[in-house]
Design an enzyme around this catalytic site. Structure first.
Site, mmCIF file in Angstrom:
data_model
loop_
_atom_site.group_PDB
_atom_site.id
_atom_site.type_symbol
_atom_site.label_atom_id
_atom_site.label_comp_id
_atom_site.label_asym_id
_atom_site.label_seq_id
_atom_site.Cartn_x
_atom_site.Cartn_y
_atom_site.Cartn_z
ATOM 1 N N HIS A 182 -25.718 2.462 26.855
ATOM 2 C CA HIS A 182 -26.426 1.184 26.787
ATOM 3 C C HIS A 182 -25.969 0.243 27.890
ATOM 4 C CE1 HIS A 182 -22.971 -0.957 24.924
ATOM 5 N NE2 HIS A 182 -22.751 0.200 24.311
ATOM 6 N N CYS A 198 -19.622 2.568 23.446
ATOM 7 C CA CYS A 198 -19.637 3.965 23.873
ATOM 8 C C CYS A 198 -19.616 4.017 25.395
ATOM 9 C CB CYS A 198 -20.878 4.646 23.310
ATOM 10 S SG CYS A 198 -20.913 4.735 21.503
#
EC number: 2.3.2.-
Length: 234
Positions: A182, A198
């Site tokens: 993202h 992440c």
């Protein structure tokens, strides 16, 4: 490299010399330190993006090393199909396979979850300006995030949302891995381990990746060989 032991030793020698020769001029150590190299100007594609639902500001100049710029490189995985994404958490790099000869490489920052999961997943879907739905495991560690839980509908999209402008969702055997690629990284984070998340990209880069992404493609997350990174995240 100036270690703490070396620093203490140098300090002791300097103190002894001062006793022997009290008239010695103090050393201007600041003058002996070479200034950091000046980074080249960023490519135009890291400028502001103004045609999105929310404005994306320009990437800050002077802080992003060229090795983490978006660029076309020789494909390290020529046997992989077009659209395959390979994430190397230790190198803080993400490759998108274009063809057997070339790949597009992006710099990333890696959160704790980025070191915790490895393997091959399926790019199940992507979202533009996604909502951030905080998993229960994170809420248990940070109860203040309860208002953004799945049950409460998550956080509204926008510039303050940690998911940024785009998110890629990874599934394995039909099950959500909770692993995301993202946006919302800062230029100062790229190439580094950060405290959460992440795989985080600059919004300019994750928008570019989203435009190329192939539904159902493999996303390969290489195993981290540097577990010491994990201890530095907390």
């Amino acid at each position: 490299m100036l270690t703490r032991r070396t620093f203490v030793s140098v300090g002791a020698v300097a103190a002894l010399s001062a006793c022997v020769r009290p008239d010695m001029e103090p050393v201007n150590r600041a003058a002996t330190v070479a200034p950091p190299p000046e980074l080249p100007a960023l490519p135009d594609f890291y400028g502001p993006i103004l045609d999105e639902p929310y404005p994306v500001p320009a990437v800050e100049e002077g802080v992003l090393s060229p090795e983490y710029w978006r660029q076309e490189v020789s494909n390290p995985w020529p046997d992989k199909r077009r659209g395959t994404i390979v994430v190397d958490p230790d190198a803080a790099l993400l490759h998108f396979v274009e063809n057997p000869e070339t790949a597009t490489r992006y710099g990333v920052s890696v959160g704790a979850a980025g070191f915790d999961w490895e393997g091959t997943a399926r790019l199940q879907f992507c979202r533009s300006w996604p909502r951030w739905k905080v998993p229960q495991s994170m809420i248990e560690r940070q109860p203040e995030l309860e208002p953004y839980s799945v049950a409460n509908g998550g956080m509204d999209p926008g510039p303050d949302n940690p998911m940024g402008a785009r998110a890629l969702y990874l599934f394995q055997n039909g099950v959500d891995t909770l692993y995301r690629v993202h946006g919302n990284a800062s230029a100062r984070e790229l190439g580094k381990a950060v405290s959460s998340g992440c795989i985080r990209m600059l919004d300019q880069d994750v928008i570019h990746l989203h435009e190329k992404a192939v539904h159902g493609a493999d996303v390969i997350v290489l195993p981290s060989l540097k577990p010491e990174h994990l201890s530095s995240l907390y």
